[in-house]
Scaffold this active site. Sequence first.
Site, PDB file in Angstrom:
ATOM      1  N   PHE A  58       0.864  -1.193   0.000  1.00  0.00           N
ATOM      2  CA  PHE A  58       0.000   0.000   0.000  1.00  0.00           C
ATOM      3  C   PHE A  58       0.892   1.232   0.000  1.00  0.00           C
ATOM      4  O   PHE A  58       1.737   1.396   0.882  1.00  0.00           O
ATOM      5  CB  PHE A  58      -0.921   0.045   1.228  1.00  0.00           C
ATOM      6  CG  PHE A  58      -1.845   1.231   1.180  1.00  0.00           C
ATOM      7  CD1 PHE A  58      -3.062   1.175   0.508  1.00  0.00           C
ATOM      8  CD2 PHE A  58      -1.488   2.440   1.775  1.00  0.00           C
ATOM      9  CE1 PHE A  58      -3.896   2.282   0.428  1.00  0.00           C
ATOM     10  CE2 PHE A  58      -2.315   3.549   1.699  1.00  0.00           C
ATOM     11  CZ  PHE A  58      -3.522   3.474   1.023  1.00  0.00           C
ATOM     12  N   ASP A 145       9.424   2.671   1.590  1.00  0.00           N
ATOM     13  CA  ASP A 145       8.279   3.445   2.075  1.00  0.00           C
ATOM     14  C   ASP A 145       8.170   3.212   3.586  1.00  0.00           C
ATOM     15  O   ASP A 145       7.705   2.161   4.026  1.00  0.00           O
ATOM     16  CB  ASP A 145       7.018   2.970   1.344  1.00  0.00           C
ATOM     17  CG  ASP A 145       5.750   3.687   1.816  1.00  0.00           C
ATOM     18  OD1 ASP A 145       5.799   4.362   2.861  1.00  0.00           O
ATOM     19  OD2 ASP A 145       4.714   3.553   1.140  1.00  0.00           O
ATOM     20  N   LYS A 174       3.017  10.354   8.252  1.00  0.00           N
ATOM     21  CA  LYS A 174       2.307   9.922   9.460  1.00  0.00           C
ATOM     22  C   LYS A 174       2.896  10.474  10.768  1.00  0.00           C
ATOM     23  O   LYS A 174       2.621  11.604  11.128  1.00  0.00           O
ATOM     24  CB  LYS A 174       2.204   8.400   9.511  1.00  0.00           C
ATOM     25  CG  LYS A 174       1.228   7.821   8.477  1.00  0.00           C
ATOM     26  CD  LYS A 174       0.755   6.452   8.885  1.00  0.00           C
ATOM     27  CE  LYS A 174       0.080   5.708   7.743  1.00  0.00           C
ATOM     28  NZ  LYS A 174      -1.253   6.195   7.398  1.00  0.00           N
TER      29      LYS A 174
HETATM   30  C1  LIG Z   1       2.997   2.561   3.845  1.00  0.00           C
HETATM   31  C2  LIG Z   1       2.118   3.712   3.490  1.00  0.00           C
HETATM   32  N1  LIG Z   1       2.472   4.515   2.486  1.00  0.00           N
HETATM   33  C3  LIG Z   1       1.721   5.578   2.147  1.00  0.00           C
HETATM   34  C4  LIG Z   1       0.545   5.864   2.801  1.00  0.00           C
HETATM   35  C5  LIG Z   1      -0.269   7.048   2.376  1.00  0.00           C
HETATM   36  O1  LIG Z   1      -0.129   8.061   3.286  1.00  0.00           O
HETATM   37  P1  LIG Z   1      -1.178   9.262   3.307  1.00  0.00           P
HETATM   38  O2  LIG Z   1      -2.462   8.708   3.809  1.00  0.00           O
HETATM   39  O3  LIG Z   1      -0.575  10.280   4.230  1.00  0.00           O
HETATM   40  O4  LIG Z   1      -1.292   9.769   1.907  1.00  0.00           O
HETATM   41  C6  LIG Z   1       0.134   5.048   3.851  1.00  0.00           C
HETATM   42  C7  LIG Z   1      -1.108   5.316   4.572  1.00  0.00           C
HETATM   43  O5  LIG Z   1      -1.683   4.481   5.226  1.00  0.00           O
HETATM   44  C8  LIG Z   1       0.939   3.941   4.203  1.00  0.00           C
HETATM   45  O6  LIG Z   1       0.592   3.113   5.196  1.00  0.00           O
END
Ligand SMILES: Cc1ncc(COP(=O)(O)O)c(C=O)c1O
Length: 324
Positions: A58, A145, A174
């Site tokens: 994700f 990520d 986050k």
């Molecule tokens: C691993 C990961 N990358 C990217 C995101 C996306 O982040 P945002 O909701 O701040 O766009 C999330 C959100 O849950 C995530 O868990």
Amino acid sequence: MPLQEQLAAKLCELSGLTNVFFCSTGLEANEAALKIARKFGHDKGIERPEIVVYERAFHGRSIATLSATGNPKVQAGFGPLVEGFPRVPLNDVGAIEKLAATNPNIVAVFLEVIQGEGGINPASVDYLRAVRKLCDDKGWLLMLDEVQCGIGRTGKWFAHQWAGIRPDVMPLAKGLGSGVPVGAVVCGPRAANVLGPGNHGTTFGGNPLAMRAGVETLRIMEEDGLLANAERVGAALKAGLQRELAGVAGVVEIRGQGLMLGIELARPCGELLGRAAQAGLMISVTADKVVRPVPPLILSEDEAAQIVALLCPLIKAFLAEPAN
Ligand SMILES: Cc1ncc(COP(=O)(O)O)c(C=O)c1O
């Protein structure tokens, strides 16, 4: 020192990397990473650069990041997807080596160190090291990520530090702003100069409120020893869950690190959310079958024990019911 420089310097100190781009969310940080990889490829003369991504990943909900995401539910209704994302299973060195041997357009590998939304699936230390080596051998970018697993959640600043490796590109968000939107892409030397002036930008990236939130978050985390807390209390929470759920039919696996844990059940368990809320406990369920306690990093051992005491009976009662 200006706030942007303060936060950038701190992130570089903590990661061992060299340059930072600021934005506001996780998906924006990932978009920037994807653009870095594409431009990195074009700079090398690869006209159609491709980025290896993962099953169950994700990365966000913009068109490019949902295309990199490995979840048909997130993608449904939004096609056509962005191309150039060959996909492999996590922790399968053979699969990525096979791709490496057959696809000359690959320029980067993009993965979560612990897949969060995909069900708390950790990349193994051996796998991370193997992919780091492959990226070095091939001249690819390793892009990790750490939007969900970074900023202390696993007990280290960044989850990849458990494997003793460094990425070339690391999107963060986050926890970095303690609730204030702050995103960052931290880069090492191989990626730091790929984007030049005018290649990328965003209005709110690096604004004073966001930067102050980031600086203070990292300062307080250091002063209050929240990494050590996440490691210690997370271990206690995991041990408590393992103890209480040992031998319970329908509990498939308890996994994760620090305060990023998942309890995989044998069947979909979304209804546990409401039941837990009624019992006074906020949890999330991800990948349909994985109960995901991701409590705040200030959690105490007493509070961890309370989570175990509230959550485990709910899970046991749920699993004892006939499946619908
Ligand atoms: C691993 C990961 N990358 C990217 C995101 C996306 O982040 P945002 O909701 O701040 O766009 C999330 C959100 O849950 C995530 O868990």
